[in-house]
Design a protein around this motif. Sequence first.
Motif, PDB file in Angstrom:
ATOM      1  N   MET A 208      18.251  55.785  -2.179  1.00 24.82           N
ATOM      2  CA  MET A 208      19.529  56.496  -2.164  1.00 24.82           C
ATOM      3  C   MET A 208      19.588  57.463  -3.336  1.00 24.82           C
ATOM      4  O   MET A 208      19.006  57.226  -4.387  1.00 24.82           O
ATOM      5  CB  MET A 208      20.704  55.514  -2.277  1.00 24.82           C
ATOM      6  CG  MET A 208      20.913  54.661  -1.040  1.00 24.82           C
ATOM      7  SD  MET A 208      22.464  53.733  -1.118  1.00 24.82           S
ATOM      8  CE  MET A 208      22.195  52.706  -2.538  1.00 24.82           C
ATOM      9  N   GLY A 209      20.369  58.542  -3.174  1.00 22.51           N
ATOM     10  CA  GLY A 209      20.583  59.474  -4.252  1.00 22.51           C
ATOM     11  C   GLY A 209      21.830  59.105  -5.027  1.00 22.51           C
ATOM     12  O   GLY A 209      21.952  58.023  -5.572  1.00 22.51           O
ATOM     13  N   ASP A 210      22.757  60.037  -5.065  1.00 18.14           N
ATOM     14  CA  ASP A 210      24.013  59.814  -5.762  1.00 18.14           C
ATOM     15  C   ASP A 210      24.817  58.771  -4.991  1.00 18.14           C
ATOM     16  O   ASP A 210      25.231  58.995  -3.865  1.00 18.14           O
ATOM     17  CB  ASP A 210      24.778  61.137  -5.842  1.00 18.14           C
ATOM     18  CG  ASP A 210      26.082  61.011  -6.612  1.00 18.14           C
ATOM     19  OD1 ASP A 210      26.432  59.880  -7.003  1.00 18.14           O
ATOM     20  OD2 ASP A 210      26.739  62.043  -6.828  1.00 18.14           O
TER      21      ASP A 210
ATOM     22  N   ARG B 136      23.439  59.284   1.409  1.00 12.78           N
ATOM     23  CA  ARG B 136      23.716  59.049  -0.018  1.00 12.78           C
ATOM     24  C   ARG B 136      23.889  57.568  -0.328  1.00 12.78           C
ATOM     25  O   ARG B 136      23.443  57.081  -1.361  1.00 12.78           O
ATOM     26  CB  ARG B 136      24.981  59.825  -0.403  1.00 12.78           C
ATOM     27  CG  ARG B 136      25.346  59.797  -1.873  1.00 12.78           C
ATOM     28  CD  ARG B 136      26.537  60.699  -2.180  1.00 12.78           C
ATOM     29  NE  ARG B 136      27.811  60.091  -1.868  1.00 12.78           N
ATOM     30  CZ  ARG B 136      28.631  60.495  -0.911  1.00 12.78           C
ATOM     31  NH1 ARG B 136      28.318  61.517  -0.131  1.00 12.78           N
ATOM     32  NH2 ARG B 136      29.790  59.884  -0.705  1.00 12.78           N
TER      33      ARG B 136
ATOM     34  N   GLY C 144      25.633  63.002   5.684  1.00  8.48           N
ATOM     35  CA  GLY C 144      25.389  63.157   4.256  1.00  8.48           C
ATOM     36  C   GLY C 144      25.808  61.923   3.473  1.00  8.48           C
ATOM     37  O   GLY C 144      25.114  61.499   2.543  1.00  8.48           O
TER      38      GLY C 144
ATOM     39  N   THR D 129      31.275  63.180  -2.278  1.00 12.71           N
ATOM     40  CA  THR D 129      31.388  62.532  -3.574  1.00 12.71           C
ATOM     41  C   THR D 129      32.770  62.810  -4.169  1.00 12.71           C
ATOM     42  O   THR D 129      33.504  63.684  -3.691  1.00 12.71           O
ATOM     43  CB  THR D 129      30.322  63.062  -4.539  1.00 12.71           C
ATOM     44  OG1 THR D 129      30.557  64.473  -4.747  1.00 12.71           O
ATOM     45  CG2 THR D 129      28.925  62.846  -3.990  1.00 12.71           C
TER      46      THR D 129
END
Length: 293
Positions: free
Chosen positions: A1-3, A268, A264, A73
């Motif tokens: 996972m990213g952010d 994430r 998205g 986010t």
Amino acid sequence: MGDADPGLFGPDSVTWQLHADPVMWVAGIRALYLQALHPRAVRGVVQNSDFRRDAWGRLLRTASFVGATTYGTTAAAEKAGARIRGIHRRLGATDPGTGRRYGVDDPDLLLWVHCAEIDSYLQVARRSGYPLTDAQADAYVDEQRRAARLVGLDPADVPAGREQLVRYFEAVRPELAATPESAEVTDFLKAPPVPWPLLPVRLAVWSAVAGTARAALPTWAHELYGWPAPARSRADRRLLAAGRLLRAVPDRLRWQLPPGHILGAVARLGPESRPSVRRLPHPQAHSSGGVMP
């Protein structure tokens, strides 16, 4: 996972699950019909945008804002809110009867737009078969005060449950009326301009979707427009049919459509964050709960 920032709501919220349901498109059109009944609010739209030329763009930008603030986010949601507040600060409208100028960021107008949207999302979802309990519906209204803050409202002034939402509409109804500006909006919603190759699609699809959204309006809204109100049972049958049809389209196809906020978010946060009715939380009964009319 990213952010791994879950954003304003996160995968454990009612909002996260509900806003992924495809009947939100029907609900959004219902919200436009309802919002157009506030003379000052709809005047602000008509006087500040050529929605007749860019109506589709306006609808898609609104959908993108909801998607970004739900699934983006925290930073992305705050950025989207700051952009909207900046636009609203620069715009005003003039009352043709009095010549009085007012800002479109008037809190009363922002509150009307917010409540019309939330009521539409909740009404269309539940009446089309989306399985929300009363406590979950109250939690959704409460959660949406976070979105209200983004457009410039004080969350303390925004309804926190269904009962407060009902009381808000009872209080604001004397200010509502059908106007020439609202007629412009409803004329567009009835037959939006499209390139001629898409006319069959408009006739086959848009008319059914917009007609279902219009049927879902409260009886008092039909009366203000001067339209015969359909029987509640008939409107609900249309909503249930629309819900079954739209939910039959696989998520993996629907979520590919731009701008792809849900995909998205899942990329994430991981596959366990996929929106689903099975992930709906089970909150305690809301202190301001009540029965929607």
